[in-house]
Design a protein around this motif. Structure first.
Motif, short mmCIF file in Angstrom:
data_model
loop_
_atom_site.label_atom_id
_atom_site.label_comp_id
_atom_site.label_asym_id
_atom_site.label_seq_id
_atom_site.Cartn_x
_atom_site.Cartn_y
_atom_site.Cartn_z
N PHE A 195 41.15 -30.72 0.80
CA PHE A 195 40.98 -30.69 2.19
C PHE A 195 39.33 -31.12 1.80
CE2 PHE A 195 43.85 -27.86 1.55
CZ PHE A 195 44.47 -27.89 3.22
N VAL A 196 38.71 -31.38 0.41
CA VAL A 196 37.34 -31.66 0.27
C VAL A 196 36.90 -32.74 1.37
CG1 VAL A 196 35.46 -32.67 -1.23
CG2 VAL A 196 37.20 -30.94 -2.43
N PRO A 197 37.20 -34.23 1.42
CA PRO A 197 37.07 -35.56 2.27
C PRO A 197 36.84 -34.13 3.62
CG PRO A 197 38.41 -36.04 1.07
CD PRO A 197 38.88 -34.10 1.26
N LEU A 198 37.49 -33.28 4.27
CA LEU A 198 36.84 -32.50 5.29
C LEU A 198 35.95 -32.49 5.85
CD1 LEU A 198 40.30 -31.22 5.98
CD2 LEU A 198 39.46 -33.64 6.82
N LEU A 199 34.75 -32.10 4.91
CA LEU A 199 34.08 -31.30 4.62
C LEU A 199 32.67 -32.85 5.46
CD1 LEU A 199 33.11 -29.93 0.86
CD2 LEU A 199 33.26 -28.43 3.68
N ARG B 212 44.04 -36.36 11.29
CA ARG B 212 44.44 -37.87 12.73
C ARG B 212 45.85 -36.47 14.27
NH1 ARG B 212 42.74 -42.47 14.15
NH2 ARG B 212 41.38 -43.52 12.84
N THR B 213 46.41 -35.82 13.21
CA THR B 213 47.17 -35.08 13.63
C THR B 213 47.32 -33.69 13.65
OG1 THR B 213 48.63 -34.97 11.68
CG2 THR B 213 49.29 -37.00 12.94
N SER B 214 46.35 -33.51 12.89
CA SER B 214 46.19 -31.75 12.75
C SER B 214 44.82 -31.12 13.85
CB SER B 214 45.34 -31.04 11.11
OG SER B 214 47.08 -31.92 10.32
N ARG B 215 44.61 -30.62 14.19
CA ARG B 215 43.78 -29.48 14.99
C ARG B 215 43.47 -29.26 13.39
NH1 ARG B 215 45.51 -25.89 20.21
NH2 ARG B 215 45.67 -23.89 17.63
N SER C 113 49.06 -29.91 11.76
CA SER C 113 48.64 -28.45 11.21
C SER C 113 48.03 -27.83 12.14
CB SER C 113 48.57 -28.45 10.02
OG SER C 113 49.62 -28.42 9.07
N ARG C 114 47.78 -26.53 12.03
CA ARG C 114 46.28 -25.91 12.83
C ARG C 114 45.60 -25.23 11.16
NH1 ARG C 114 50.13 -23.88 15.43
NH2 ARG C 114 50.26 -21.60 14.24
N VAL C 115 44.38 -26.43 11.24
CA VAL C 115 43.60 -26.05 9.47
C VAL C 115 41.94 -25.12 10.22
CG1 VAL C 115 42.52 -27.22 7.65
CG2 VAL C 115 44.41 -27.63 9.29
N VAL C 116 41.71 -24.28 9.56
CA VAL C 116 40.23 -23.35 9.52
C VAL C 116 39.61 -23.39 7.71
CG1 VAL C 116 39.35 -21.13 9.92
CG2 VAL C 116 41.09 -21.80 11.37
N ILE C 117 38.82 -24.23 8.77
CA ILE C 117 37.84 -24.61 7.10
C ILE C 117 36.31 -22.79 7.47
CG2 ILE C 117 36.25 -26.27 6.01
CD1 ILE C 117 37.90 -28.27 6.84
N ALA C 118 36.07 -22.95 5.97
CA ALA C 118 35.52 -20.97 6.27
C ALA C 118 34.58 -21.94 5.80
CB ALA C 118 36.24 -19.69 6.12
N LEU C 119 33.35 -22.13 6.18
CA LEU C 119 31.97 -21.89 5.11
C LEU C 119 31.19 -20.53 5.15
CD1 LEU C 119 30.81 -25.21 6.20
CD2 LEU C 119 32.34 -24.78 4.91
#
Length: 220
Positions: A64-68, A30-33, A181-187
């Motif tokens: 980070f798995v749940p973010l998928l 909730r607090t991260s982008r 945080s700022r998060v980038v998830i690359a697939l």
């Protein structure tokens, strides 16, 4: 060590720890982008065709798995270790809306992979960390390649870059992300595994390295 074993053996305490871990994960979310970068092939497979895929990411990114779910928006089944300490994580993962299959290369592995095969046959995606504590970090084990060959499903290499993290003193230097945080998830590009298992292992390891570079992940 005795206190640690007591926690793992007490179902109530393990459940409470899992609930707290889930609460922290929700605070982080909730607090991260959070932003996804997906290869066009992944978009086509998952969003256009509704195909099941095998998401693969290094064990250090397990948090980070749940973010998928934010990309897939459909049920995902996660392979977790059958050991007691993983039961805390299993509680948190289920609270985040994911399903769990328990097993590892040393404990319940065959049964777990048969379960994952059935999930994939039902056109539902799974998530696996292809490295484990019985081997060096960032070394792809053959199980994920064998599953891809049996199921005919593509493997999607996943990497994560997070601006604020704490690294644990574990065998894989696991990442604990911090709020705001700022998060980038690359697939990365979907991989089809054919031929010898060793070739598939090398191919996936290269795909994970490429995804990490694309995400902008710093070295562990």
């Amino acid at each position: 060590m005795a206190k640690k074993r007591t926690l793992f053996n007490n179902r109530l305490l393990a459940t409470l720890a899992g609930v707290l871990l889930n609460a922290y994960g929700e605070l982080f979310r909730r607090t991260s982008r959070i932003r996804f970068q997906a290869h066009p092939g992944v978009e086509q497979l998952v969003k256009e065709q509704g195909s099941a895929v095998i998401f693969a990411l290094w064990h250090r990114h397990a948090f980070f798995v749940p973010l998928l779910r934010g990309f897939q928006r459909q049920p995902i089944t996660v392979l977790l270790s059958a050991h007691r300490d993983a039961q805390i994580v299993a509680v948190a993962v289920r609270l985040r809306g994911l399903k769990v299959v328990a097993g590892s290369s040393t404990r319940g592995g065959l049964k777990a992979y048969l379960q994952l095969r059935r999930v994939l046959d039902q056109r539902q995606s799974v998530c696996i960390t292809p490295d484990g504590p019985k081997g060096p970090a960032e070394q792809v084990k053959a199980g994920v390649i064998h599953l891809a060959q049996l199921s005919g499903c593509a493997i999607v290499p996943v990497a994560v870059a997070c601006s604020r993290v704490h690294r644990l003193r574990s065998w894989d230097r696991s990442v604990l992300p911090l709020p705001f945080s700022r998060v980038v998830i690359a697939l990365g590009e979907p991989l089809r595994s054919e031929g010898p298992l060793e070739k598939g292992q090398d191919h996936l390891a290269a795909g994970l390295r490429q995804a990490a570079a694309w995400a902008g992940e710093s070295s562990p």
